[in-house]
Design a protein around this motif. Structure first.
Motif, PDB file in Angstrom:
ATOM      1  N   MET A 125     -37.247  12.242   4.947  1.00 47.51           N
ATOM      2  CA  MET A 125     -36.627  12.302   3.625  1.00 47.51           C
ATOM      3  C   MET A 125     -35.585  11.186   3.503  1.00 47.51           C
ATOM      4  N   LEU A 126     -35.638  10.500   2.357  1.00 48.05           N
ATOM      5  CA  LEU A 126     -34.550   9.569   2.069  1.00 48.05           C
ATOM      6  C   LEU A 126     -33.753  10.155   0.908  1.00 48.05           C
ATOM      7  N   VAL A 127     -32.462  10.338   1.151  1.00 46.18           N
ATOM      8  CA  VAL A 127     -31.551  10.789   0.103  1.00 46.18           C
ATOM      9  C   VAL A 127     -30.837   9.553  -0.423  1.00 46.18           C
ATOM     10  N   VAL A 128     -30.702   9.440  -1.728  1.00 41.47           N
ATOM     11  CA  VAL A 128     -29.980   8.302  -2.295  1.00 41.47           C
ATOM     12  C   VAL A 128     -28.698   8.821  -2.933  1.00 41.47           C
ATOM     13  N   GLY A 129     -27.565   8.317  -2.444  1.00 40.63           N
ATOM     14  CA  GLY A 129     -26.281   8.708  -3.032  1.00 40.63           C
ATOM     15  C   GLY A 129     -25.486   9.632  -2.133  1.00 40.63           C
ATOM     16  N   ALA A 130     -24.283   9.191  -1.732  1.00 34.32           N
ATOM     17  CA  ALA A 130     -23.435   9.995  -0.843  1.00 34.32           C
ATOM     18  C   ALA A 130     -22.308  10.652  -1.627  1.00 34.32           C
ATOM     19  N   GLY A 131     -22.650  11.181  -2.796  1.00 42.61           N
ATOM     20  CA  GLY A 131     -21.684  12.013  -3.519  1.00 42.61           C
ATOM     21  C   GLY A 131     -21.774  13.436  -3.003  1.00 42.61           C
ATOM     22  N   ILE A 169     -26.169   7.863   7.583  1.00 40.99           N
ATOM     23  CA  ILE A 169     -25.821   7.273   6.281  1.00 40.99           C
ATOM     24  C   ILE A 169     -25.737   5.760   6.392  1.00 40.99           C
ATOM     25  N   ARG A 170     -26.374   5.090   5.453  1.00 38.83           N
ATOM     26  CA  ARG A 170     -26.287   3.628   5.401  1.00 38.83           C
ATOM     27  C   ARG A 170     -25.528   3.265   4.134  1.00 38.83           C
ATOM     28  N   LEU A 171     -24.371   2.614   4.320  1.00 37.30           N
ATOM     29  CA  LEU A 171     -23.529   2.245   3.179  1.00 37.30           C
ATOM     30  C   LEU A 171     -23.934   0.865   2.667  1.00 37.30           C
ATOM     31  N   GLY A 172     -23.495   0.549   1.460  1.00 40.83           N
ATOM     32  CA  GLY A 172     -23.781  -0.768   0.878  1.00 40.83           C
ATOM     33  C   GLY A 172     -25.265  -0.970   0.606  1.00 40.83           C
ATOM     34  N   GLY A 176     -18.285   3.359   0.964  1.00 38.33           N
ATOM     35  CA  GLY A 176     -17.736   4.592   1.517  1.00 38.33           C
ATOM     36  C   GLY A 176     -18.469   5.764   0.893  1.00 38.33           C
ATOM     37  N   VAL A 177     -18.260   6.955   1.449  1.00 36.44           N
ATOM     38  CA  VAL A 177     -18.912   8.137   0.882  1.00 36.44           C
ATOM     39  C   VAL A 177     -18.003   8.761  -0.178  1.00 36.44           C
ATOM     40  N   GLY A 178     -18.564   9.607  -1.006  1.00 37.25           N
ATOM     41  CA  GLY A 178     -17.762  10.316  -2.009  1.00 37.25           C
ATOM     42  C   GLY A 178     -18.321  10.246  -3.418  1.00 37.25           C
ATOM     43  N   GLY A 179     -19.207   9.275  -3.681  1.00 34.10           N
ATOM     44  CA  GLY A 179     -19.823   9.208  -5.018  1.00 34.10           C
ATOM     45  C   GLY A 179     -18.769   9.034  -6.106  1.00 34.10           C
ATOM     46  N   THR A 180     -18.771   9.922  -7.065  1.00 31.84           N
ATOM     47  CA  THR A 180     -17.768   9.904  -8.142  1.00 31.84           C
ATOM     48  C   THR A 180     -16.365   9.758  -7.575  1.00 31.84           C
ATOM     49  N   TRP A 181     -16.139  10.422  -6.442  1.00 27.56           N
ATOM     50  CA  TRP A 181     -14.786  10.455  -5.870  1.00 27.56           C
ATOM     51  C   TRP A 181     -14.516   9.267  -4.952  1.00 27.56           C
ATOM     52  N   TYR A 182     -15.505   8.411  -4.841  1.00 23.62           N
ATOM     53  CA  TYR A 182     -15.307   7.119  -4.190  1.00 23.62           C
ATOM     54  C   TYR A 182     -15.031   6.062  -5.257  1.00 23.62           C
ATOM     55  N   TRP A 183     -15.836   6.060  -6.316  1.00 21.12           N
ATOM     56  CA  TRP A 183     -15.746   4.992  -7.318  1.00 21.12           C
ATOM     57  C   TRP A 183     -14.568   5.182  -8.273  1.00 21.12           C
ATOM     58  N   GLN A 232      -7.671  12.309  -6.326  1.00 19.50           N
ATOM     59  CA  GLN A 232      -8.799  11.563  -5.739  1.00 19.50           C
ATOM     60  C   GLN A 232      -8.646  11.269  -4.244  1.00 19.50           C
ATOM     61  N   PRO A 233      -7.463  10.800  -3.772  1.00 26.41           N
ATOM     62  CA  PRO A 233      -7.393  10.463  -2.339  1.00 26.41           C
ATOM     63  C   PRO A 233      -7.699  11.664  -1.443  1.00 26.41           C
ATOM     64  N   GLU A 234      -7.206  12.825  -1.844  1.00 28.12           N
ATOM     65  CA  GLU A 234      -7.433  14.033  -1.046  1.00 28.12           C
ATOM     66  C   GLU A 234      -8.917  14.436  -1.090  1.00 28.12           C
ATOM     67  N   ILE A 235      -9.533  14.254  -2.237  1.00 28.47           N
ATOM     68  CA  ILE A 235     -10.953  14.613  -2.387  1.00 28.47           C
ATOM     69  C   ILE A 235     -11.809  13.686  -1.516  1.00 28.47           C
ATOM     70  N   GLU A 236     -11.471  12.405  -1.552  1.00 28.08           N
ATOM     71  CA  GLU A 236     -12.223  11.439  -0.739  1.00 28.08           C
ATOM     72  C   GLU A 236     -12.051  11.770   0.751  1.00 28.08           C
ATOM     73  N   ARG A 237     -10.823  12.167   1.130  1.00 24.18           N
ATOM     74  CA  ARG A 237     -10.590  12.553   2.537  1.00 24.18           C
ATOM     75  C   ARG A 237     -11.449  13.757   2.912  1.00 24.18           C
ATOM     76  N   TYR A 238     -11.492  14.729   1.993  1.00 23.02           N
ATOM     77  CA  TYR A 238     -12.274  15.940   2.233  1.00 23.02           C
ATOM     78  C   TYR A 238     -13.751  15.599   2.468  1.00 23.02           C
ATOM     79  N   LEU A 239     -14.310  14.760   1.591  1.00 26.15           N
ATOM     80  CA  LEU A 239     -15.739  14.450   1.710  1.00 26.15           C
ATOM     81  C   LEU A 239     -16.023  13.666   2.995  1.00 26.15           C
ATOM     82  N   ASN A 240     -15.102  12.810   3.393  1.00 24.60           N
ATOM     83  CA  ASN A 240     -15.248  12.126   4.684  1.00 24.60           C
ATOM     84  C   ASN A 240     -15.166  13.118   5.833  1.00 24.60           C
ATOM     85  N   HIS A 241     -14.271  14.082   5.697  1.00 23.79           N
ATOM     86  CA  HIS A 241     -14.139  15.117   6.724  1.00 23.79           C
ATOM     87  C   HIS A 241     -15.462  15.878   6.871  1.00 23.79           C
TER      88      HIS A 241
END
Ligand code: NA7
Length: 531
Positions: free
Chosen positions: A1-7, A95-98, A32-39, A75-84
């Motif tokens: 399976m290929l998933v597109v998007g790390a939101g 995960i492949r970024l970029g 980076g990961v987070g989708g909406t919460w990255y951009w 946002q910073p806390e949300i991005e930290r959470y998703l990275n966690h």
């Protein structure tokens, strides 16, 4: 399976896929990961769903170990959470970024997808799950001279990772949707001058954010099961409970007291826990709007500015209502000005600023808070080509056609949880329902020895017709971006699931009970091409 998007949807999909024993990878356009919460890392970006109701519920341990600092986290806390989460569940190595997907082509003989990223990387996957989100393609209006503007220019949905220095800058913000009204009060004190270009004012009510105390955190831990149960079964994925009465059941003074209670309630309680007739009955809605208007007039000292900030062309919740902190107060600051684009439309961008009918104003920074190509934007930019060379752009030329908001006929083995025709409300909840359904469906296909799975066109027609019929009764009006009308030339079609989460649940139950009858399961002629 290929998933597109790390939101939030893609991360969960990757986790579920690995857990179910699939070989899975995830490609993400961002660094980076987070989708909406990255951009969307602009100053002031934050949840307006309660943090712990937006977060994942699939792991009690995760829920218990993560302490949100605020009811509506930034946002910073949300991005930290998703990275966690990515690290906690050992997902990062998959995960492949970029890797921005530019083409995805179905091969009928093998029943697989050939996927190419903008950097030239290619892969082949049996199942392609596009978790590309609904608010992920920023929209820049076609303002003459936009490219010739020489100052700094940022879209809220494409915010740079290095901080933008607003100090001593003349700043313009264009747009007063949820993003605009979040950034405006946060940067107002830093800048030399802030000019807000407003086309349509929104019905903004207070977010009413607050810290989460250790006592509350302890209670949340104890209440995990009941919180999860409520969220898993709620119409819109919130903890807020519906009101027990209509506005007509209360006398006028009691109504004002209730409006005051709503004004002071957190976020979406103002929609879900409001009088039962406020979203449906014109008079009830107008009375609530009068209450909000009075609040705006009480805060904004210049009566002319106050009037401009009060919507005249739509009722409350006809468009997605933003929630604010200190927004109206911002217009009382001496360095803040409001330009009403209905009175003085933007004529063009100059090299140094923005020219309207009243003349040119010069800016060091222009912030575009002008929204997104909602729902279908990302999927239609992925270069998706299905069976017999049919492109998704051709098939959806008149608007999306889906079954359950997860699949479309002619594109076997492609799924898009959290895409168009998803329910309306607290996104991660019903996106998570869709991920669960997609995963269970693929497990079913795999375990029964099938290579391909594709929705029957008749099931798709029924689901899409249900969405279109229900759209006429939706609280959201056709001026809402939920109908795609913010994008010039886009078909006017409802992009949410007008049947809501209950319809999603009941149809999923029917699918499972009927042994996946709405899907065609098949075997590929030469399945070995699968990676
Ligand atoms: P929105 O809610 O779509 O807001 C976009 C804003 O940009 C809105 O005020 C628009 O005015 C304005 N806009 C769009 N085009 C123009 C032009 N050509 N000139 C001036 N102003 C323009 O996007 P947001 O990013 O704020 O919020 C998106 C979602 O993110 C939000 O609903 C939450 O779910 C989170 P208009 O109203 O069209 O007159």
């Amino acid at each position: 399976m290929l998933v597109v998007g790390a939101g939030i949807t893609g991360i969960y999909q990757l986790h579920r896929a690995l857990e179910a024993g699939f070989t899975a990878a995830l490609w993400e356009a961002g660094e980076g990961v987070g989708g909406t919460w990255y951009w969307n890392r602009y100053p002031g970006a934050r949840f307006d769903s309660e943090s712990y109701t937006y977060a994942y519920l699939f792991s009690r341990e995760l829920f218990e170990e993560w302490q949100w600092s605020e009811l509506f986290a930034g946002q910073p806390e949300i991005e930290r959470y998703l990275n966690h989460v990515v690290d906690r569940f050992d997902l990062r190595r998959h995960i492949r970024l970029g890797a921005r997907v530019g083409s995805a082509v179905y091969d009928e003989a093998s029943g697989t997808w050939s996927v190419t990223a903008a950097d030239g990387a290619t892969t082949t996957a049996r199942f392609l799950v596009a978790a590309t989100g609904v608010l992920s393609v920023p929209y820049f209006p076609d303002v003459p001279g936009r490219d010739g503007y020489g100052g700094e220019s940022y879209h809220t949905g494409l915010w740079p990772s290095s901080p933008v220095d607003f100090r001593n800058k003349r700043v313009a913000v264009i747009g007063t949707g949820s993003s605009g009204v979040q950034i405006i009060p946060v940067i107002a004190d830093e800048v030399t001058s802030l000019t807000v270009y407003q086309r349509t004012p929104n019905w903004c009510t207070p977010l009413n954010n607050a810290p989460i105390t250790p006592e509350e955190q302890a209670r949340l831990r104890t209440d995990f099961e009941s919180i999860k149960q409520t969220l898993d079964s709620s119409m819109a994925g919130f903890l807020h409970q519906p009101c027990d009465r209509a506005s007509t059941e209360d006398p006028p003074e009691a109504r004002q007291r209730f409006f005051e209670k709503m004004w002071n309630s957190p976020g979406f309680a103002k929609l879900i826990s409001h009088y039962t007739d406020v979203m449906l009955d014109e008079e009830a809605n107008a009375e609530w709007c009068s209450f909000i208007s009075a609040k705006v007039r009480a805060v904004v000292q210049d009566p002319c500015t106050a009037e401009k900030l009060i919507p005249k062309d739509h009722r409350f919740a006809e468009k997605r209502p933003p929630f604010v902190a200190g927004y109206y107060e911002t217009y009382d600051k001496p360095n803040v000005a409001l330009v009403d684009l209905h009175e003085t439309p933007i004529l063009r961008m100059t090299e140094t600023g923005i020219e309207t009918a009243e003349g040119e104003r010069q800016f060091d920074i222009v912030v575009w808070a002008t929204g997104f190509d909602f729902g279908t934007g990302a999927l239609l930019r992925m270069g998706v080509v299905g069976r017999s060379g049919l492109t998704l752009a051709q098939y959806w030329a008149d608007g999306p056609k889906t079954f359950l908001g997860v699949q479309t006929a002619g594109f076997p083995n492609l799924f898009f949880p959290g895409g168009p025709h998803a329910a309306a409300g607290n996104n991660p909840r019903y996106n998570g329902d869709q991920v669960d359904f997609v995963t269970d469906t693929l497990v079913h296909a795999r375990d029964h020895g099938y290579d391909t799975i594709e929705v029957d066109p008749a099931a798709e027609r029924r689901w899409t017709a249900m969405i279109d019929r229900g759209a006429a009764k939706s609280t959201f009006g056709e001026i809402s971006y939920y109908f795609g009308t913010n994008i010039p030339g886009k078909p006017k079609k409802y992009l949410l699931n007008s049947g809501g989460r209950p319809k999603l649940f009941s149809t999923i139950a029917e699918v499972v009970d009927s042994d996946y009858e709405p899907f065609r399961l098949g075997r590929a002629a030469s399945p070995s091409r699968s990676a």
